[in-house]
Design a protein around this motif. Sequence first.
Motif, PDB file in Angstrom:
ATOM      1  N   TYR A 176       0.840  -1.199   0.000  1.00  0.00           N
ATOM      2  CA  TYR A 176       0.000   0.000   0.000  1.00  0.00           C
ATOM      3  C   TYR A 176       0.878   1.254   0.000  1.00  0.00           C
ATOM      4  O   TYR A 176       0.581   2.233  -0.698  1.00  0.00           O
ATOM      5  CB  TYR A 176      -0.911  -0.012   1.230  1.00  0.00           C
ATOM      6  N   LEU A 177       1.960   1.212   0.754  1.00  0.00           N
ATOM      7  CA  LEU A 177       2.897   2.334   0.800  1.00  0.00           C
ATOM      8  C   LEU A 177       3.566   2.535  -0.558  1.00  0.00           C
ATOM      9  O   LEU A 177       3.668   3.672  -1.054  1.00  0.00           O
ATOM     10  CB  LEU A 177       3.955   2.070   1.879  1.00  0.00           C
ATOM     11  N   VAL A 178       4.016   1.450  -1.173  1.00  0.00           N
ATOM     12  CA  VAL A 178       4.671   1.536  -2.489  1.00  0.00           C
ATOM     13  C   VAL A 178       3.717   2.112  -3.523  1.00  0.00           C
ATOM     14  O   VAL A 178       4.087   2.997  -4.316  1.00  0.00           O
ATOM     15  CB  VAL A 178       5.173   0.148  -2.928  1.00  0.00           C
ATOM     16  N   MET A 182       3.975   5.655  -5.719  1.00  0.00           N
ATOM     17  CA  MET A 182       3.997   5.600  -7.177  1.00  0.00           C
ATOM     18  C   MET A 182       2.836   6.376  -7.798  1.00  0.00           C
ATOM     19  O   MET A 182       2.994   7.030  -8.831  1.00  0.00           O
ATOM     20  CB  MET A 182       3.943   4.135  -7.642  1.00  0.00           C
ATOM     21  N   ASP A 183       1.662   6.315  -7.173  1.00  0.00           N
ATOM     22  CA  ASP A 183       0.435   6.815  -7.796  1.00  0.00           C
ATOM     23  C   ASP A 183       0.037   8.220  -7.374  1.00  0.00           C
ATOM     24  O   ASP A 183      -0.771   8.865  -8.054  1.00  0.00           O
ATOM     25  CB  ASP A 183      -0.739   5.868  -7.483  1.00  0.00           C
ATOM     26  N   ASP A 184       0.549   8.681  -6.243  1.00  0.00           N
ATOM     27  CA  ASP A 184       0.105   9.966  -5.703  1.00  0.00           C
ATOM     28  C   ASP A 184       1.314  10.896  -5.544  1.00  0.00           C
ATOM     29  O   ASP A 184       2.456  10.446  -5.530  1.00  0.00           O
ATOM     30  CB  ASP A 184      -0.599   9.776  -4.353  1.00  0.00           C
ATOM     31  N   LEU A 185       1.033  12.179  -5.419  1.00  0.00           N
ATOM     32  CA  LEU A 185       2.095  13.162  -5.258  1.00  0.00           C
ATOM     33  C   LEU A 185       1.978  13.864  -3.914  1.00  0.00           C
ATOM     34  O   LEU A 185       0.885  14.285  -3.534  1.00  0.00           O
ATOM     35  CB  LEU A 185       2.020  14.214  -6.375  1.00  0.00           C
ATOM     36  N   PRO A 186       3.091  13.986  -3.182  1.00  0.00           N
ATOM     37  CA  PRO A 186       3.047  14.732  -1.919  1.00  0.00           C
ATOM     38  C   PRO A 186       2.840  16.214  -2.165  1.00  0.00           C
ATOM     39  O   PRO A 186       3.278  16.757  -3.181  1.00  0.00           O
ATOM     40  CB  PRO A 186       4.411  14.455  -1.287  1.00  0.00           C
ATOM     41  N   ARG A 262      -3.281   8.328   2.527  1.00  0.00           N
ATOM     42  CA  ARG A 262      -2.818   7.009   2.103  1.00  0.00           C
ATOM     43  C   ARG A 262      -1.616   6.551   2.928  1.00  0.00           C
ATOM     44  O   ARG A 262      -1.501   5.368   3.281  1.00  0.00           O
ATOM     45  CB  ARG A 262      -2.496   7.029   0.605  1.00  0.00           C
ATOM     46  N   LEU A 263      -0.721   7.489   3.263  1.00  0.00           N
ATOM     47  CA  LEU A 263       0.388   7.139   4.148  1.00  0.00           C
ATOM     48  C   LEU A 263      -0.135   6.747   5.526  1.00  0.00           C
ATOM     49  O   LEU A 263       0.346   5.789   6.146  1.00  0.00           O
ATOM     50  CB  LEU A 263       1.351   8.330   4.275  1.00  0.00           C
TER      51      LEU A 263
END
Length: 333
Positions: A176-178, A182-186, A262-263
């Motif tokens: 989930y972290l990976v 990969m999919d989202d931007l901070p 998500r984090l």
Amino acid sequence: MKQHLHTLFNLRAESDGMFRSYERYRCQNGHYLVVPVTHLEADEIEEMSLLGEYFVQKGDQHIAAMVKNKRGEIVSKAEEQLFVLLRCPYESRKLGYPQAIPEELAKFHQKGRRITFPIQKLVRIGQWKSMWEKRIDQMEQFWALKTKDHPMELFEKLFIESFPYYVGLTENAIQYLVDTEMDDLPRETDYGTVCHHRFSYDCWSQESLMRLPTDWVFDHPSRDLVEWIRSSFNDEPQRSEHYYQFISNYENVQPLSSFSWRLLYSRLMFPVHYLECIESYYRTQDEEQKQALTEHLQNILKRSHRYERLLSDIHGLIGVRRRGMNIPKVNWI
């Protein structure tokens, strides 16, 4: 210790009970805490001291700042025990309403995000994946050895039987972290800040907001939110709405991005409470402590289905109240 305080710091002190698990002493010019630091590296303590000074300079009146001894050293030694001396703030405002802790935490994170000097030894942000993988790999090797021993003690039997489930939970948390990275931007609010190793009501009690630099690491702010939820769940499980409300109160000051959510969810999935219980058992030689940890492990296992429901409910609350955010669900929960 009173003699050591006089010799090392020229303080004439009287014992004044405990604050959390630390001895507190009263002197003419205030109160002090003696905090053991044998488990910390010298560079980590130095960075904690710098962070404490930073918050004091920014006007934070709740910091228990580190005091140097007569030799100008932060770390002192007494009877083979390394410790630091923290001077308690003169006043530590009492909490007047339940929202105080999450809202104060958000303000604390905002200040911590603006530090201008480099932090190296306390950095945890961006390292979750490697740290989680290393930790679970080491324990898996240890578990394989224990399995061959066919142990008779209750704790070890529970460990052998339960570990495969928590390996699976860890693998899900890592994936989930990976996927998140990969999919989202901070966003800007996802920058590193000063957090706590394990944030709970013990860190900022209902009586005061006194902050100890020896509690701190540098990480993503979701760390503190998750560890507060985990600590509260371990102490006395409540409705998921209760935990979500804590985060909502935090967002009154600092809204969370989808990346943060998500984090947060990946860390909540990672079973650090289980792993720490196992590690603590095999580190201690104290039989009473071993018995207490056996009971703690039994409680963790009894609540495993409730913890799954917590993960499911928290995700549901995020989905309902944060429409438009892509917060993937874990299929097996």
